[in-house]
Design an enzyme around this catalytic site. Sequence first.
Site, PDB file in Angstrom:
ATOM      1  N   ASP A  85       8.089  52.441 -77.493  1.00 40.56           N
ATOM      2  CA  ASP A  85       6.976  52.246 -76.564  1.00 40.56           C
ATOM      3  C   ASP A  85       6.794  50.774 -76.199  1.00 40.56           C
ATOM      4  OD1 ASP A  85       6.561  54.924 -76.509  1.00 40.56           O
ATOM      5  OD2 ASP A  85       4.681  54.911 -77.637  1.00 40.56           O
ATOM      6  N   GLY A  86       7.120  49.865 -77.125  1.00 44.80           N
ATOM      7  CA  GLY A  86       7.041  48.443 -76.811  1.00 44.80           C
ATOM      8  C   GLY A  86       7.984  48.054 -75.691  1.00 44.80           C
ATOM      9  N   THR A 107      -3.481  56.304 -77.331  1.00 49.63           N
ATOM     10  CA  THR A 107      -2.642  56.736 -78.449  1.00 49.63           C
ATOM     11  C   THR A 107      -2.067  55.548 -79.222  1.00 49.63           C
ATOM     12  OG1 THR A 107      -0.722  56.879 -76.985  1.00 49.63           O
ATOM     13  CG2 THR A 107      -1.988  58.901 -77.350  1.00 49.63           C
ATOM     14  N   GLY A 108      -2.480  54.322 -78.873  1.00 52.62           N
ATOM     15  CA  GLY A 108      -1.941  53.128 -79.497  1.00 52.62           C
ATOM     16  C   GLY A 108      -2.898  52.484 -80.479  1.00 52.62           C
ATOM     17  N   TYR A 109      -3.140  51.193 -80.293  1.00 55.71           N
ATOM     18  CA  TYR A 109      -3.980  50.419 -81.205  1.00 55.71           C
ATOM     19  C   TYR A 109      -5.386  51.002 -81.291  1.00 55.71           C
ATOM     20  CZ  TYR A 109      -5.766  46.107 -83.427  1.00 55.71           C
ATOM     21  OH  TYR A 109      -6.332  45.186 -84.277  1.00 55.71           O
ATOM     22  N   SER A 110      -5.917  51.446 -80.170  1.00 56.04           N
ATOM     23  CA  SER A 110      -7.261  52.023 -80.164  1.00 56.04           C
ATOM     24  C   SER A 110      -7.363  53.219 -81.101  1.00 56.04           C
ATOM     25  CB  SER A 110      -7.643  52.438 -78.735  1.00 56.04           C
ATOM     26  OG  SER A 110      -8.898  53.078 -78.692  1.00 56.04           O
ATOM     27  N   LEU A 111      -6.332  54.071 -81.101  1.00 59.33           N
ATOM     28  CA  LEU A 111      -6.318  55.245 -81.989  1.00 59.33           C
ATOM     29  C   LEU A 111      -6.358  54.819 -83.454  1.00 59.33           C
ATOM     30  CD1 LEU A 111      -5.978  58.345 -82.331  1.00 59.33           C
ATOM     31  CD2 LEU A 111      -3.503  57.943 -82.322  1.00 59.33           C
TER      32      LEU A 111
END
Length: 289
Positions: free
Chosen positions: A71-72, A185-189
């Site tokens: 994803d990065g 679905t990233g850092y927030s999750l």
Amino acid sequence: MRIGIHGRDFQQKSHQFIDGILDFLLQHGAEVWVSDKLLKLLSRAYVRKVRAFALGDSLRGLGAFLSIGGDGTMLESVTYMGKTQVPTLGINTGRLGFLATVNREDALAAITDVLAKNFTTEHRTLLALKSNTGLFGDFNFALNDLTIMKKDSSSMIHVDVFVDKQLLNSYWADGIIVATPTGSTGYSLSCGGPLVHPASESFVITPVSPHTLTARPVVVNNQAEISFRIEGRTNRFLLSLDSRFETIDSSVKLSVKKARFATQLIHLPHYDYFLTLQKKLNWGLDVRN
């Protein structure tokens, strides 16, 4: 068809996989463009057969774009593409891969569908940063999130968050995340934020390790302008857009809004967003067996 490709930092075992993709595209008559980062990883035999592009070059002539990695890598690909909105497919050579959903085994079949234009596209909202110092220049947009974090100190920072100039909350925390539905679905999750369907017209504001237990993530309409006022024991803070970052101080005025352009993700036949969540998050598995 002109096909753009971006990849980076491959393990040795991935070089043969990349070579196979390049051979397949060239054999099918594709004009292959590769990013400057990927070009450095290719053997001389392929360097002579492809065309390179750098950050800021126009990619409007491409028919599709392949992001090979995790994803990065996909987030970097979005930066290369900018406002061109070229349909993009993520091929996963990493681990989790919410954006890069095609695995190695299915890559050539997926590329066959791309060359035959046997796919649909989905608009993914971007957020755009506005600042009084012109931070990030022409690349002031993000597919996943914007974060404001503490720097040079273990102490929390104080962030006032405003939605359309009305105070939402004053947070004592390690930082603040503003995530798009894609970025949910990233850092927030990982910081307790909700999963938000990509078609939802919203942003998620998530505090990072807030001092008060009542400080919870908030979902707001993506037509709103979100702005910030930052204070801390030191006057240096870390600001990031996806994988890019800058160091700022409290004199910098920041706000984010929905960008005027979007990213177009390629979805192949039988793609199912909820099935992707189930697979990536191991939903429904009985861990006792």
